[in-house]
Design an enzyme around this catalytic site. Structure first.
Site, PDB file in Angstrom:
ATOM      1  N   TYR A 134       0.837  -1.208   0.000  1.00 36.06           N
ATOM      2  CA  TYR A 134       0.000   0.000   0.000  1.00 36.06           C
ATOM      3  C   TYR A 134       0.867   1.251   0.000  1.00 36.06           C
ATOM      4  O   TYR A 134       0.675   2.159  -0.821  1.00 36.06           O
ATOM      5  CB  TYR A 134      -0.913  -0.008   1.218  1.00 36.06           C
ATOM      6  N   LYS A 179       1.351   4.295  -3.009  1.00 35.24           N
ATOM      7  CA  LYS A 179       1.171   5.725  -2.777  1.00 35.24           C
ATOM      8  C   LYS A 179       2.448   6.502  -3.110  1.00 35.24           C
ATOM      9  O   LYS A 179       2.406   7.607  -3.662  1.00 35.24           O
ATOM     10  CB  LYS A 179       0.742   5.976  -1.330  1.00 35.24           C
TER      11      LYS A 179
END
Length: 240
Positions: A104, A108
């Site tokens: 994750y 980003k």
């Protein structure tokens, strides 16, 4: 002004849509209503893009890295390429500063690298409030469903209403680059446990998690923004 809002059916997206719809022409776009950025035509007549769509959550990313890559990196690439000449505000994360920790965070970080010049990477901290994801700590506290606390972790918790005011401020500013959105003050999870007298297991956080995600809100402060809702007051109220 025509605003494209991706992720309009999500937790933050719904709140933002409701806050903007009486002021602007907001074009909602969300996978939950069969509008997948990866295979659905995007509108052309757009003045501003607020890109919130994507997969969220650290733990799920460990089991589904390909899904996170497609929904966060590939979908964002499409948005960034199509609207490279428009102002774009996109949802990054406080996790992006440590991309090596989990998929994750890595997605980003890559979104920030790909974003067009002049866009705004909104590094959200830990958001709570009405309709937050059930697996987040604050909703679990509200449901008396907390099973354990990571006693070595601290989090910068921001209420979704404060987050919305920050996004609206950034919409109407000329700022660009990566900007933290939080309260600027982290709270230890142990302190939350003690405040509420939660009888739960103590654990130490995993290597793939950040120990603290306190935001630097000096940029937002310089625009006159400050959060209004304090987590501990919120918790005391809901646990009365």
């Amino acid at each position: 002004m025509n605003i494209l809002l991706t992720g309009s059916e999500g937790f933050i997206g719904k709140h933002l849509y409701n806050s903007l719809r009486d002021l602007y022409n907001v074009i909602g776009f969300d996978k939950k209503v069969n509008q997948d950025i990866l295979n659905t035509a995007l509108p052309d007549e757009v003045d501003l893009v607020i890109h919130l769509a994507g997969s969220s959550g650290v733990r799920d990313s460990l089991d589904n890295p390909r899904e996170y890559w497609e929904n966060n990196v590939e979908a964002s690439r499409i948005i960034f390429n199509k609207y490279k000449d428009k102002r774009i505000l996109y949802a990054s994360s406080s996790t992006a500063v440590e991309p090596e920790k989990n998929p994750y965070a890595a997605t980003k970080f890559l979104m920030e690298k790909m974003a067009p010049e002049g866009s705004v990477g909104m590094r959200f901290t830990t958001v709570y409030g009405p309709n937050a994801r059930d697996d987040m700590l604050i909703p679990m506290i509200e449901r008396d469903a907390v099973q354990y606390i990571n006693v070595d972790h601290s989090r910068d918790f921001i209420h979704v209403y404060d987050l919305i005011t920050a996004i609206k401020l950034l919409m109407n500013s000329k700022l660009c680059g990566k900007i933290d959105i939080g309260t600027g003050c982290s709270i230890s999870l142990k302190a939350i446990r003690d405040l509420l007298n939660l009888q739960v297991e103590e654990r130490v956080g995993q290597h793939y998690e950040r120990q603290d995600n306190e935001a630097d809100i000096n940029i937002l402060n310089s625009l006159g923004w400050n959060p209004n809702i304090k987590l501990l007051d919120y918790l005391k109220e809901i646990k009365k």
